[in-house]
Design a protein around this motif. Structure first.
Motif, short mmCIF file in Angstrom:
data_model
loop_
_atom_site.label_atom_id
_atom_site.label_comp_id
_atom_site.label_asym_id
_atom_site.label_seq_id
_atom_site.Cartn_x
_atom_site.Cartn_y
_atom_site.Cartn_z
N ASP B 6 20.37 8.75 -27.73
CA ASP B 6 20.02 9.17 -29.09
C ASP B 6 18.83 10.15 -29.11
O ASP B 6 17.83 9.96 -29.80
CB ASP B 6 19.68 7.93 -29.93
N VAL B 7 18.98 11.21 -28.34
CA VAL B 7 17.86 12.18 -28.20
C VAL B 7 17.89 13.22 -29.30
O VAL B 7 18.94 13.79 -29.62
CB VAL B 7 17.90 12.84 -26.81
N LYS B 8 16.71 13.40 -29.90
CA LYS B 8 16.54 14.47 -30.90
C LYS B 8 15.45 15.40 -30.42
O LYS B 8 14.49 14.98 -29.77
CB LYS B 8 16.13 13.86 -32.24
N LYS B 9 15.64 16.67 -30.77
CA LYS B 9 14.59 17.64 -30.42
C LYS B 9 14.43 18.62 -31.58
O LYS B 9 15.39 19.27 -31.99
CB LYS B 9 14.97 18.39 -29.13
N ASP B 10 13.18 18.68 -32.08
CA ASP B 10 12.88 19.63 -33.15
C ASP B 10 11.95 20.72 -32.62
O ASP B 10 11.05 20.45 -31.83
CB ASP B 10 12.15 18.91 -34.31
N ASN B 19 16.24 21.81 -36.00
CA ASN B 19 16.71 20.60 -35.30
C ASN B 19 17.68 21.03 -34.21
O ASN B 19 18.87 21.17 -34.44
CB ASN B 19 17.42 19.65 -36.28
N ARG B 22 20.36 16.64 -32.55
CA ARG B 22 20.27 15.69 -33.69
C ARG B 22 20.79 14.30 -33.32
O ARG B 22 21.58 13.73 -34.05
CB ARG B 22 21.10 16.22 -34.85
N GLY B 23 20.43 13.82 -32.14
CA GLY B 23 20.86 12.48 -31.73
C GLY B 23 22.00 12.56 -30.74
O GLY B 23 23.15 12.28 -31.08
N THR B 58 11.85 14.92 -28.95
CA THR B 58 11.08 14.50 -30.13
C THR B 58 11.32 13.00 -30.38
O THR B 58 10.42 12.25 -30.71
CB THR B 58 11.52 15.32 -31.36
N GLU B 59 12.56 12.60 -30.19
CA GLU B 59 12.93 11.18 -30.35
C GLU B 59 13.97 10.82 -29.30
O GLU B 59 14.64 11.69 -28.76
CB GLU B 59 13.54 10.94 -31.73
N GLY B 60 14.18 9.54 -29.08
CA GLY B 60 15.20 9.10 -28.14
C GLY B 60 14.65 8.99 -26.73
O GLY B 60 13.47 9.29 -26.50
N GLU B 61 15.52 8.58 -25.81
CA GLU B 61 15.04 8.39 -24.43
C GLU B 61 16.00 8.98 -23.42
O GLU B 61 17.22 9.01 -23.63
CB GLU B 61 14.86 6.91 -24.16
#
Lengths: 419, 227
Positions: B6-10, B19, B22-23, B58-61
């Motif tokens: 679930d990786v996000k990158k902004d 974005n 987006r996951g 930005t989020e996720g692993e």
């Protein structure tokens, strides 16, 4: 480390044009630094030498009150160089010569000028001063003759030449007016402008007779080989003189020994003041050199952002990337410093052996230094070492800034720069 | 081998937030030859950069060999890239002052191998990618295809666990591009090295044994050739 050194070397040897341009920028700054330092040091050394050789000697013994009123040269504060005094001086390893310094009004056909006149023992004086070597026209003084030796600028101002007679008016030790007719026997061209501009020399026996000195002198000028650091020797002699209670020496306790640093304190003060200015000049040159170095290093590094990105992507850590660029910058600094000190040595060699003649520019202007218009340099090995190390360290320091900046960027950002 | 959860990158472009991912969730197994495909701006390069520890999510692993890359510091990440990852870029990114040999041996020097081992392995891989005899040439003296071969050799010489290739054929003509892909596929089979490469070229997609389609920062389709 071996790998990083090899990488730095490859970058240096293969970016040849850039290496040469940057090294030249460094070399120019370093050579300028060495050159200016050589010139300023030469100026200082020559001033000190000219002060000691022609004006103050290494030190002087005077009556306390004569020294206190040195601007007026009061003849009443004079003394007889008695045996015990001479013994103390010679036992301490000094050579000495007696002098009588006094103020006169010197007349020519058009007017008069105030002049400092010094009675010297023509033979003995040579063991302490080097006046004889400055004779440019005519002949040197002879004992017992009513002759005067004057500086070339004073001769010009008085409109006199060798063979002319000048009239001198002064007061004797007892306060009576005294005039002398003196034959100009020689003109001096002294590298110390103070001597050229306003000092005249006559035989001491002539002065002794005319001023009713009865064997008294106003000073004993001393010479010792270690004159550059006179403090210890002077203090030693002063202690000896202070301990002298004998009747033969009138007021052994009233005599003072002053080193050339004290006697020429107007120059020393100017030199101290100018040392500050010198530091500013050297600092400005340092800034010019540093800006030159940083400019080329910055350009070189910014165009290699992509390379930094690639190195990081391949797994080099920040320390290794920084070290590789610092080694490269240090290499450029090393080459530039080497060229710079070689160039500086050539310039210093020229300055030491030939110098630059500023006579046309400064003429007889008294700028405080005891030098003529010919400015000579001096070797300063310490500065060579300092400049060499500075060149390398400064190059590395200026490389540190853009490298650190590149390392703060994301790797992807660095990689976007073209390789 | 690689797990993306679930990786996000902004990205922040001025006041605008882009974005890029987006996951995205993805698992790549050891020895896979996988293509991340999608149009420009779909997030392919961003995803590769995150897997390659060149950028941070930005989020996720993201896990490589079950180790979360987010928990590693700069030094540890550098060590991970040095030992386990190889990169091939669209614009080759060779160091211009180094010869083909030096560009390739660079990776091995970082591993602190002996001079002899460095020489043997470098010469072997250059031979394998078809650059035998050209090792003394500088990048400027090589064609685009040859430069990309140097880049592949550089990525493979250290025998990494994972090679990330970002549009490796984009700057090459179709024949050279095909040669490069065949080379990569062959090396994948021979050395069992995991390959993840991004592309928007259909010819390149055909080479992949597994295809992941990205669109607007999301995985929209996954295909497997075996299936």
């Amino acid at each position: 480390m071996k790998f990083l050194l090899a990488l730095a070397w490859k970058n240096l040897s293969r970016h040849r044009k850039r290496t040469i341009i940057t090294a030249i920028a460094i070399a120019t700054g370093i050579a300028m630094y060495i050159w200016v330092d050589s010139m300023l040091l030469g100026l200082e050394k020559e001033s000190e030498r000219n002060l000691v050789w022609y004006e103050t000697a290494s030190a002087k013994i005077m009556e306390k009150d004569f020294w206190k009123n040195i601007d007026y040269l009061p003849l009443k504060n004079s003394f007889i160089p008695e045996k015990d005094l001479i013994g103390a001086v010679e036992d301490s390893g000094f050579t000495w010569t007696p002098r009588i310094s006094f103020l006169v009004e010197m007349y020519d056909s058009e007017g008069s000028l105030p002049v400092k006149m010094i009675g010297i023992d023509p033979k003995r004086d040579e063991s302490v001063f080097r006046l004889k070597e400055t004779l440019s026209r005519g002949k040197y003084l002879e004992k017992g003759k009513d002759e005067v030796l004057i500086g070339k600028n004073l001769a010009r101002d008085l409109h006199v030449d060798v063979g002319d007679v000048v009239i001198v008016k002064t007061r004797s030790r007892l306060g009576a007016f005294q005039t002398m007719d003196l034959l100009v026997t020689g003109i001096m061209d002294c590298p110390n402008p103070q001597i050229n501009n306003g000092v005249a020399f006559i035989p001491i026996d002539v002065a002794n007779r005319a001023l009713r000195m009865e064997g008294r002198v106003t000073e004993m000028a001393l010479h010792f080989p270690e004159w550059k650091s006179p403090e210890k020797k002077v203090a030693e002699l002063q202690r000896k003189l202070s301990g002298m209670q004998g009747t033969e020496s009138p007021g052994g306790k009233n005599l003072v020994v002053e080193s050339w640093r004290e006697l020429g304190k107007d120059y020393v003060a100017i030199a101290e003041g100018k040392r500050g200015a010198t530091k500013i000049i050297l600092f400005l040159i340092f800034i010019i050199a540093a800006v030159g170095i940083s400019n080329t290093m910055l350009m070189a590094l910014y165009e290699r952002m992509g390379e930094i990105g690639m190195m990081r992507a391949m797994g080099m850590n920040d320390r290794e990337v920084k070290l590789s660029f610092l080694l490269e910058a240090g290499g450029i600094g090393f080459i530039g410093s080497l060229i710079g000190i070689a160039l500086g040595a050539v310039l210093s060699f020229y300055m030491v052996n030939y110098g630059i003649d500023f006579t046309g520019m400064i003429g007889d202007m008294d700028v405080g230094y005891r030098t003529s218009g010919l400015m000579r340099g001096a070797w300063d090995l310490k500065v060579f070492v300092v400049a060499f190390v500075f060149g390398i360290v400064a190059s590395m320091l200026v490389a540190l800034v853009p490298t650190s900046r590149a390392l703060k960027m994301e790797i992807t950002e660095c990689l976007r720069s073209e390789l | 081998m690689v797990r993306v959860v679930d990786v996000k990158k902004d990205y922040h472009v001025g006041k605008t937030v882009v974005n890029a991912l987006r996951g995205v969730t993805l698992e790549v197994k050891e020895g896979e030859f996988i293509s991340i495909a999608g149009p420009s701006g779909s997030g392919k390069t961003t995803l590769l950069n995150l897997i390659g520890c060149l950028d941070k999510a930005t989020e996720g692993e993201i896990f490589i060999d079950d180790e979360a890359v987010a928990e590693k510091n700069k030094k540890e990440l550098a060590l991970l890239r040095r030992r386990k990852l190889g990169f091939v870029f669209q614009s080759f990114n060779l160091i211009p002052v180094l010869t083909a040999y030096e560009n390739v041996s660079f990776s091995l020097s970082l591993l602190g191998l002996s001079d002899r081992e460095i020489r043997d392995r470098t010469m072997k891989i250059l031979e394998e990618v078809g650059l035998g005899g050209l090792e003394r040439r500088f990048p400027a003296e090589l064609s685009g295809g040859q430069q990309q071969r140097v880049a592949i050799a550089r990525a493979l010489v250290k025998e990494p666990e994972l090679v990330l290739a970002d549009e490796p054929t984009a700057n090459l003509d179709s024949k050279t591009g095909k040669d490069i892909l065949e080379l990569m596929a062959g090396l994948n089979e021979k050395h069992e090295i995991t390959f993840i490469f991004s592309t928007h070229d259909p010819m390149v997609m055909d080479f992949a044994r597994r295809l992941v389609l990205l669109h607007d920062g999301r995985i929209v389709e996954e295909k497997s050739r075996e299936a």
